[in-house]
Design an enzyme around this catalytic site. Structure first.
Site, short mmCIF file in Angstrom:
data_model
loop_
_atom_site.label_atom_id
_atom_site.label_comp_id
_atom_site.label_asym_id
_atom_site.label_seq_id
_atom_site.Cartn_x
_atom_site.Cartn_y
_atom_site.Cartn_z
N CYS A 197 -23.07 27.77 25.38
CA CYS A 197 -23.12 28.85 26.37
C CYS A 197 -22.36 30.10 25.93
O CYS A 197 -22.77 31.21 26.28
CB CYS A 197 -22.66 28.34 27.73
SG CYS A 197 -23.91 27.23 28.43
N HIS B 61 -26.40 23.34 37.93
CA HIS B 61 -27.71 22.70 37.81
C HIS B 61 -28.15 21.99 39.09
O HIS B 61 -27.32 21.41 39.79
CB HIS B 61 -27.67 21.64 36.71
CG HIS B 61 -27.43 22.16 35.33
ND1 HIS B 61 -28.08 23.25 34.81
CD2 HIS B 61 -26.63 21.69 34.32
CE1 HIS B 61 -27.68 23.43 33.56
NE2 HIS B 61 -26.80 22.52 33.24
N ASP C 117 -22.20 26.77 34.92
CA ASP C 117 -23.42 25.99 34.79
C ASP C 117 -23.61 25.37 36.18
O ASP C 117 -22.68 24.75 36.73
CB ASP C 117 -23.13 24.89 33.74
CG ASP C 117 -24.30 24.60 32.84
OD1 ASP C 117 -25.18 25.46 32.67
OD2 ASP C 117 -24.32 23.48 32.28
N LYS D 131 -25.64 29.97 36.76
CA LYS D 131 -26.79 30.01 35.85
C LYS D 131 -27.39 28.62 35.67
O LYS D 131 -26.76 27.62 36.03
CB LYS D 131 -26.36 30.57 34.50
CG LYS D 131 -25.37 29.67 33.81
CD LYS D 131 -24.96 30.25 32.48
CE LYS D 131 -23.89 29.42 31.85
NZ LYS D 131 -24.29 28.03 31.57
N HIS E 95 -24.53 16.74 34.27
CA HIS E 95 -23.28 17.51 34.33
C HIS E 95 -23.47 18.73 35.21
O HIS E 95 -24.59 19.22 35.37
CB HIS E 95 -22.86 17.96 32.92
CG HIS E 95 -23.85 18.91 32.30
ND1 HIS E 95 -25.00 18.49 31.70
CD2 HIS E 95 -23.86 20.27 32.23
CE1 HIS E 95 -25.69 19.53 31.28
NE2 HIS E 95 -25.03 20.64 31.59
N ASP F 98 -18.04 29.15 31.75
CA ASP F 98 -18.18 27.72 32.05
C ASP F 98 -16.92 26.86 31.87
O ASP F 98 -17.00 25.75 31.31
CB ASP F 98 -19.32 27.12 31.21
CG ASP F 98 -20.68 27.75 31.50
OD1 ASP F 98 -20.72 28.77 32.21
OD2 ASP F 98 -21.69 27.23 31.01
C1 VGL Z 1 -23.28 23.95 28.13
C2 VGL Z 1 -24.32 22.09 27.27
C3 VGL Z 1 -25.09 21.96 28.40
C4 VGL Z 1 -22.24 25.01 27.98
C5 VGL Z 1 -24.05 23.83 29.28
O1 VGL Z 1 -21.74 25.54 29.00
O2 VGL Z 1 -21.91 25.34 26.80
N1 VGL Z 1 -23.43 23.07 27.13
N2 VGL Z 1 -24.93 22.84 29.40
ZN ZN Z 2 -25.82 22.51 31.34
#
Ligand code: VGL
Ligand code: ZN
Length: 194
Positions: free
Chosen positions: A140, A59, A57, A101, A76, A15
């Site tokens: 993550c 979403h 990430d 993911k 985000h 990420d």
């Molecule tokens: C993550 C918070 C929300 C991460 C992803 O990649 O660590 N943290 N979504």
């Molecule tokens: Zn996230």
């Protein structure tokens, strides 16, 4: 300690997306500092011909983790938006395996293994050990390392190439301890052979 990488190793970068970097929607403090260090691991991967995977990430716009839906986070990494892009400063090889993911609106998924085909892709390549770095240590990276151990992979945690959100002070250190307790071995770039 000098550790040799071998043909059963792969690098997994978690990420390293614009929204998690300074200026992004869910910026991790000093998250940008991981990028030059990760580039050194990527150079090692190139020299040793190790496979490289990068999770993201990814979403939907109405993801359940967003505050608008009662979740803990600002919006985000919405799929296809600029904030969801990998930072261009990260020198990913053109053949890096991309792992998207947390793509379903009603489930969060911190781990790169959660709801993805990553295990199969790694097994197909004969990967036994993962070198894991990226963002964020306490979400993550933690989820990914725990799942990697659960799926039987050895893990080298790239401790100079992770940074934590630290919603509560100490979360990052606790996460690192949890990962070591799960069997991950913490290393730094100087520990690996060139
Ligand atoms: C993550 C918070 C929300 C991460 C992803 O990649 O660590 N943290 N979504
Ligand atoms: Zn996230």
């Amino acid at each position: 300690m000098t550790l040799a990488v071998n043909e059963h190793d792969a690098v997994l970068i978690v990420d390293v997306q614009k929204d998690f970097l300074p200026g992004g929607a869910l910026a991790v403090a000093r998250g940008d500092e991981v990028v030059p260090v990760l580039n050194r691991y990527l150079a090692l991967a190139r020299r040793k011909r190790l496979p490289v995977f990068a999770s993201r990430d990814w979403h939907p716009g109405n993801h359940c983790s967003f505050r608008a839906r009662g979740g803990p986070w600002p919006e985000h990494c919405v799929a296809g938006t600029p904030g969801a892009e990998f930072t261009p400063a990260l020198e990913l090889p053109p053949d890096a395996g991309i792992v998207s993911k947390a793509t379903r609106e009603d489930a969060d998924a911190y781990s790169a293994f959660s709801g993805t085909d990553l295990t199969q892709r790694l097994r197909n390549l004969g990967v036994r050990r993962l070198l894991v770095g990226g963002l964020a240590t306490d979400y993550c990276v933690l989820g990914t390392v725990r799942d990697a151990r659960q799926h039987g992979f050895e893990v080298l945690l790239l401790r100079d190439a992770v940074r934590a959100v630290n919603v509560k002070p100490g979360d990052g250190e606790r996460a690192e301890r949890d990962m070591r307790e799960a069997g991950a071995v913490a290393v730094e770039i100087g520990d690996l052979d060139r």
